[in-house]
Design a protein around this motif. Structure first.
Motif, PDB file in Angstrom:
ATOM      1  N   LEU A  86       0.840  -1.185   0.000  1.00  0.00           N
ATOM      2  CA  LEU A  86       0.000   0.000   0.000  1.00  0.00           C
ATOM      3  C   LEU A  86       0.881   1.244   0.000  1.00  0.00           C
ATOM      4  O   LEU A  86       1.616   1.495   0.967  1.00  0.00           O
ATOM      5  N   ALA A  87       0.821   1.994  -1.102  1.00  0.00           N
ATOM      6  CA  ALA A  87       1.686   3.158  -1.301  1.00  0.00           C
ATOM      7  C   ALA A  87       0.858   4.432  -1.366  1.00  0.00           C
ATOM      8  O   ALA A  87      -0.344   4.405  -1.656  1.00  0.00           O
ATOM      9  N   CYS A  88       1.516   5.536  -1.128  1.00  0.00           N
ATOM     10  CA  CYS A  88       0.874   6.843  -1.246  1.00  0.00           C
ATOM     11  C   CYS A  88       0.661   7.152  -2.731  1.00  0.00           C
ATOM     12  O   CYS A  88       1.583   6.980  -3.539  1.00  0.00           O
ATOM     13  N   PRO A  89      -0.514   7.612  -3.120  1.00  0.00           N
ATOM     14  CA  PRO A  89      -0.731   7.951  -4.532  1.00  0.00           C
ATOM     15  C   PRO A  89      -0.008   9.219  -4.965  1.00  0.00           C
ATOM     16  O   PRO A  89       0.131   9.464  -6.163  1.00  0.00           O
ATOM     17  N   ASN A  90       0.472  10.010  -4.001  1.00  0.00           N
ATOM     18  CA  ASN A  90       1.095  11.296  -4.318  1.00  0.00           C
ATOM     19  C   ASN A  90       2.605  11.306  -4.165  1.00  0.00           C
ATOM     20  O   ASN A  90       3.259  12.259  -4.580  1.00  0.00           O
ATOM     21  N   CYS A  91       3.170  10.258  -3.519  1.00  0.00           N
ATOM     22  CA  CYS A  91       4.594  10.261  -3.197  1.00  0.00           C
ATOM     23  C   CYS A  91       5.199   8.885  -3.451  1.00  0.00           C
ATOM     24  O   CYS A  91       4.496   7.871  -3.457  1.00  0.00           O
ATOM     25  N   SER A  92       6.526   8.872  -3.617  1.00  0.00           N
ATOM     26  CA  SER A  92       7.246   7.602  -3.721  1.00  0.00           C
ATOM     27  C   SER A  92       7.510   7.075  -2.314  1.00  0.00           C
ATOM     28  O   SER A  92       8.643   7.031  -1.836  1.00  0.00           O
ATOM     29  N   LEU A 119       2.615   3.752   2.688  1.00  0.00           N
ATOM     30  CA  LEU A 119       1.726   4.293   3.710  1.00  0.00           C
ATOM     31  C   LEU A 119       2.038   3.638   5.053  1.00  0.00           C
ATOM     32  O   LEU A 119       2.201   2.425   5.139  1.00  0.00           O
ATOM     33  N   VAL A 120       2.133   4.459   6.085  1.00  0.00           N
ATOM     34  CA  VAL A 120       2.458   3.974   7.432  1.00  0.00           C
ATOM     35  C   VAL A 120       1.159   3.656   8.162  1.00  0.00           C
ATOM     36  O   VAL A 120       0.235   4.482   8.193  1.00  0.00           O
ATOM     37  N   ALA A 121       1.099   2.463   8.760  1.00  0.00           N
ATOM     38  CA  ALA A 121      -0.089   2.078   9.513  1.00  0.00           C
ATOM     39  C   ALA A 121      -0.081   2.733  10.887  1.00  0.00           C
ATOM     40  O   ALA A 121       0.911   2.671  11.610  1.00  0.00           O
ATOM     41  N   HIS A 122      -1.187   3.387  11.218  1.00  0.00           N
ATOM     42  CA  HIS A 122      -1.395   3.949  12.561  1.00  0.00           C
ATOM     43  C   HIS A 122      -2.597   3.221  13.151  1.00  0.00           C
ATOM     44  O   HIS A 122      -3.750   3.607  12.926  1.00  0.00           O
ATOM     45  N   LEU A 172      -4.109   4.603   7.550  1.00  0.00           N
ATOM     46  CA  LEU A 172      -2.813   4.549   6.892  1.00  0.00           C
ATOM     47  C   LEU A 172      -2.448   5.979   6.502  1.00  0.00           C
ATOM     48  O   LEU A 172      -3.288   6.724   5.988  1.00  0.00           O
ATOM     49  N   GLN A 173      -1.200   6.358   6.727  1.00  0.00           N
ATOM     50  CA  GLN A 173      -0.820   7.758   6.587  1.00  0.00           C
ATOM     51  C   GLN A 173       0.498   7.877   5.824  1.00  0.00           C
ATOM     52  O   GLN A 173       1.406   7.079   6.007  1.00  0.00           O
ATOM     53  N   CYS A 174       0.571   8.900   4.958  1.00  0.00           N
ATOM     54  CA  CYS A 174       1.836   9.244   4.331  1.00  0.00           C
ATOM     55  C   CYS A 174       2.492  10.332   5.167  1.00  0.00           C
ATOM     56  O   CYS A 174       1.889  11.377   5.427  1.00  0.00           O
ATOM     57  N   HIS A 175       3.741  10.103   5.582  1.00  0.00           N
ATOM     58  CA  HIS A 175       4.433  11.064   6.432  1.00  0.00           C
ATOM     59  C   HIS A 175       5.148  12.145   5.639  1.00  0.00           C
ATOM     60  O   HIS A 175       5.857  12.961   6.217  1.00  0.00           O
ATOM     61  N   HIS A 176       4.939  12.149   4.316  1.00  0.00           N
ATOM     62  CA  HIS A 176       5.556  13.187   3.492  1.00  0.00           C
ATOM     63  C   HIS A 176       4.554  14.240   3.038  1.00  0.00           C
ATOM     64  O   HIS A 176       4.850  15.428   3.074  1.00  0.00           O
ATOM     65  N   PRO A 220      -8.651   5.324   5.651  1.00  0.00           N
ATOM     66  CA  PRO A 220      -8.961   4.309   6.651  1.00  0.00           C
ATOM     67  C   PRO A 220      -8.277   2.988   6.300  1.00  0.00           C
ATOM     68  O   PRO A 220      -8.094   2.661   5.122  1.00  0.00           O
ATOM     69  N   ALA A 221      -7.882   2.248   7.307  1.00  0.00           N
ATOM     70  CA  ALA A 221      -7.261   0.943   7.057  1.00  0.00           C
ATOM     71  C   ALA A 221      -8.262   0.043   6.353  1.00  0.00           C
ATOM     72  O   ALA A 221      -9.353  -0.207   6.867  1.00  0.00           O
TER      73      ALA A 221
END
Length: 730
Positions: A446-452, A455-458, A464-468, A474-475
């Motif tokens: 599971l990847a961010c659609p906006n960044c390379s 996605l980090v699971a919280h 799921l969150q992109c930290h960039h 939602p998971a």
């Protein structure tokens, strides 16, 4: 003089001032805030020291607007704006915006209606209540209605009625708050002989015309209390002090220590202040009503006048680098401001940066100190405490149990420490539950659609969150690629997952998390600090936010879960940052009478960083790192600049980056590398290409870049960001 041109700098991303026509009245002095027409708007600008580059006839100039009733911008701050713009290639107006971050503070203080006696003589036949009001206003007193009513023991209706009857005269009263002055005469903690000698050296520099001091001491050596003595010396000379801290979370204990030493808290400056707090604080600083300011990097641009001392605490910290808009390093620009102010600057750190250590002349085999630099060392902890014993845990041999991330030695140490009634700290520089979520059925990640980036699971938030870029979702219950249900698995540890493992290992332990997700402001940071100090927490789990500045007397065990995390990626400063971070977090253990212990889990125990950590030999690490930099002519033996091209069309971005690279002038001592995709090739929906410029020492790299890039016109679809002396290489 009437009919003259006045240069005004406006806070828009353009270079240089604009001329405006002064039709009448005296010419405002440089630094004066004025209102000017700009395009279709009216903006507030600053009367500048130099004329505009493009002189126009007076009749073609727009008229200068009103002069604001605000203290002028100090000359050293205006000079800093020019310096930052020159060094970073940012438009001067964009830098000026940093120094004019609170436009509302340029407005006068609000006024309220107060009352005084309309006549010294009291009319006959007054009621008891009215007589009490007039008696309260004896000797020319002026009070606000509520304060007057309270002091006289009457209702506010009585005051209003007396005003209507002409017994009270209205007086506009400026509502200007006050700020308590720190008391430099208060007695601080008793310093050891070594601390007193270090403090005396700092105090001698205050008022002596400047200089840069590296205050270099092991964790727990008392660096803060030492430079507090220099703060007191500046205050005794009626000078002001600026202290920069890298993290908002560091301020909780720092503020308490400052208040114990000086009897009051300083002004605090950071992004979490409310607009009203920012307006009040900025205006009082500009008026000279505040003596000491502590803040994040943006505090560097506050209008402090009469600076006698600047302190950059944890000077090595990477968060002092501003990574968007104007890309400046607050430590380097603080040194520049100290030079412009003619005051000393103290750079405090237990793990100074290679650049700072070399300039201070404290690296074995390195050059002597640069002119104006001083090295003040505190090699021992305060109060007889010793540095903790460090043990490397080889994860190739001491493997964690299946599904876990804590090795047998670390698990045993945690159990033992809890039984002994001491506190423990687990350090992992990964927020959330897991850095990667993948499907066990098809392998989809599971990847961010906006960044390379993955996605980090919280798990605590179920997202799921992109930290960039901040993208979140939602998971999901099923795999978005193959649709399999129940096959998504979290891979790798985050701090939330460690907390889960710890709950199984130590079910009775009281566990707290300290990350940027849980520390939203200074109140949240103070709450965790207080819980640790009150022994309401047995194990603290956190990211780099806990690695420095905190003093927890009962903390005796530190466990580093993944020491190798920062060593990959080919980053110039990877080894330096890893050593600094792990040395700092290790230094949280055993700061009082109980000895400390540190267990560092690693797959690379033979790595020079791990070997230096094992024996606590910071000097050896710096010497080795400096020699590697010398061999490669890398900073501090040369300079780097990163040029990042970004846009929504990947091919267009590549083509423009190649064209700019071809236009680079051939210059001896300068090499242009690339272009190549940036490590984060896609960020916030924009594709990124990077050029890296490497220059030998002595070359004016910003000047060379300006000459190269000035004639180049990029299409609007491609944005160029120039980062001189980059810290991050993503």
């Amino acid at each position: 003089m009437p009919g003259s041109a006045v240069p005004v700098m406006v806070p828009v991303p353009l270079d240089g001032p604009f001329d405006y026509r002064l039709d009448e009245g005296p010419e405002p002095a440089p630094g004066t805030f004025v209102e000017v027409p700009f395009g279709g708007r009216r903006l507030i600008g600053v009367v500048w020291d130099e004329p505009s580059a493009k002189a126009l006839p007076l009749h073609r100039l727009k008229p200068l607007g009103a002069t604001l009733d605000a203290p002028p911008m100090p000359q050293p701050l205006r000079a800093l704006v020019r310096h930052v713009a020159s060094e970073t290639l940012a438009p001067m107006g964009a830098v000026l915006r940093l120094a004019m971050s609170v436009p509302a503070a340029l407005e006068p203080w609000p006024t309220k209606l107060a009352y005084r006696r309309a006549s010294d003589a009291a009319p006959a036949g007054l009621s008891r209540q009215r007589a009490a009001v007039l008696a309260t206003l004896a000797d020319g007193a002026v009070l606000l209605p509520a304060a007057l009513a309270k002091a006289a023991g009457v209702g506010t209706g009585v005051v209003q009625a007396m005003a209507r009857d002409g017994l009270l005269a209205p007086v506009p009263l400026i509502e200007r708050p006050t700020w308590p002055r720190p008391d430099p005469a208060r007695v601080g903690v008793e310093l050891t002989g070594a601390q007193r000698a270090a403090a005396d050296r700092l105090c001698r520099l205050v008022g002596a015309g400047g200089g840069v001091v590296l205050l270099d001491g092991v964790p727990g050596a008392g660096k803060t209390e030492v430079y507090f003595e220099a703060v007191a010396a500046a205050l005794r000379r009626q000078q002001r002090v600026l202290v920069l801290l890298p993290e908002i979370a560091l301020s909780a204990q720092w503020l308490s220590r400052f208040e114990r030493r000086f009897g009051t808290q300083p002004a605090v400056w950071h992004s979490a202040l409310t607009p009203a707090q920012r307006r009040r604080t900025w205006r009082l600083i500009a008026e000279g009503a505040i003596d000491v300011v502590v803040g994040a990097r943006s505090a560097l641009f506050l209008p402090l006048q009469g600076l006698g001392l600047i302190v950059v605490d944890e000077e090595h910290d990477g968060s002092f680098k501003q990574e968007d808009m104007v890309l400046y390093h607050a430590r380097d620009m603080a040194i520049a401001r100290a030079r412009l102010e003619g005051c000393p600057i103290v750079l405090a750190s237990a793990t100074p940066s290679v650049e700072t250590a070399m300039a201070a002349g404290c690296i074995a085999g390195g050059p002597p100190a640069a002119p104006g630099w001083h090295h003040v060392a505190l090699p021992a902890r305060h109060g007889g405490a010793t540095m903790p014993a460090v043990q490397l845990v080889d994860l190739r041999r001491e493997r964690p149990p299946r599904g876990g991330f804590l090795s047998p030695p670390l698990r045993a140490a945690l159990v033992e420490n809890l039984a002994a009634g001491a506190q423990s700290l687990l350090f992992l520089n990964r927020r959330g539950y897991a850095p990667l979520t993948l499907c066990r059925a098809c392998g989809h990640r599971l990847a961010c659609p906006n960044c390379s980036a993955w996605l980090v699971a919280h798990r605590l938030r179920g997202r799921l969150q992109c930290h960039h870029c901040g993208y979140g979702m939602p998971a999901p219950e099923h795999c978005p690629s193959c649709g399999a249900v129940g096959m998504l698995a979290a891979s790798g540890p985050g701090v939330e997952r460690l907390a889960e493992e710890l709950e199984e290992l130590l079910p009775t332990a009281r566990v707290a998390l300290m990350t940027s997700d849980t520390i939203a402001d200074t109140k949240a940071a103070a709450a965790i600090v207080q819980a640790m100090e009150a022994r309401r927490v047995d194990v603290l789990i956190g990211t780099q936010i806990i690695a420095k500045g905190h003093h927890f007397p009962a903390l005796t065990l530190v466990g580093v879960v993944d020491a190798d995390l920062g060593l990959g990626g080919g980053d110039l400063r990877a080894a330096e940052r890893t050593f600094q971070l792990l040395y700092q977090v290790s230094g949280r253990a055993g700061r009082e009478e109980r000895p400390g212990r540190v267990l560092i889990q690693t797959h690379l125990p033979e790595h020079p960083v791990m070997q230096a950590l094992a024996v606590g030999d910071k000097d050896r690490f710096l010497a080795v790192e400096l020699e590697e930099r010398r061999t490669g002519e890398m900073p501090p033996f040369g300079r780097l600049a990163a040029l990042i091209f970004a846009g929504s069309d990947a091919e267009r971005v590549k083509a423009e980056a190649r064209a700019v690279a071809r236009a680079a002038p051939e210059t001896e001592g300068i090499v242009v590398l690339g272009p190549a995709p940036a490590p984060l090739a896609l960020l916030r929906g924009r594709y990124r290409e990077r050029l890296l410029v490497k220059a030998t020492a002595g070359i004016d790299l910003p000047g060379w870049l300006r000459a190269w890039l000035a004639p180049i016109k990029l299409p609007a679809a491609v944005h160029l960001q120039v980062d001189v002396d980059p810290v991050s290489f993503l």
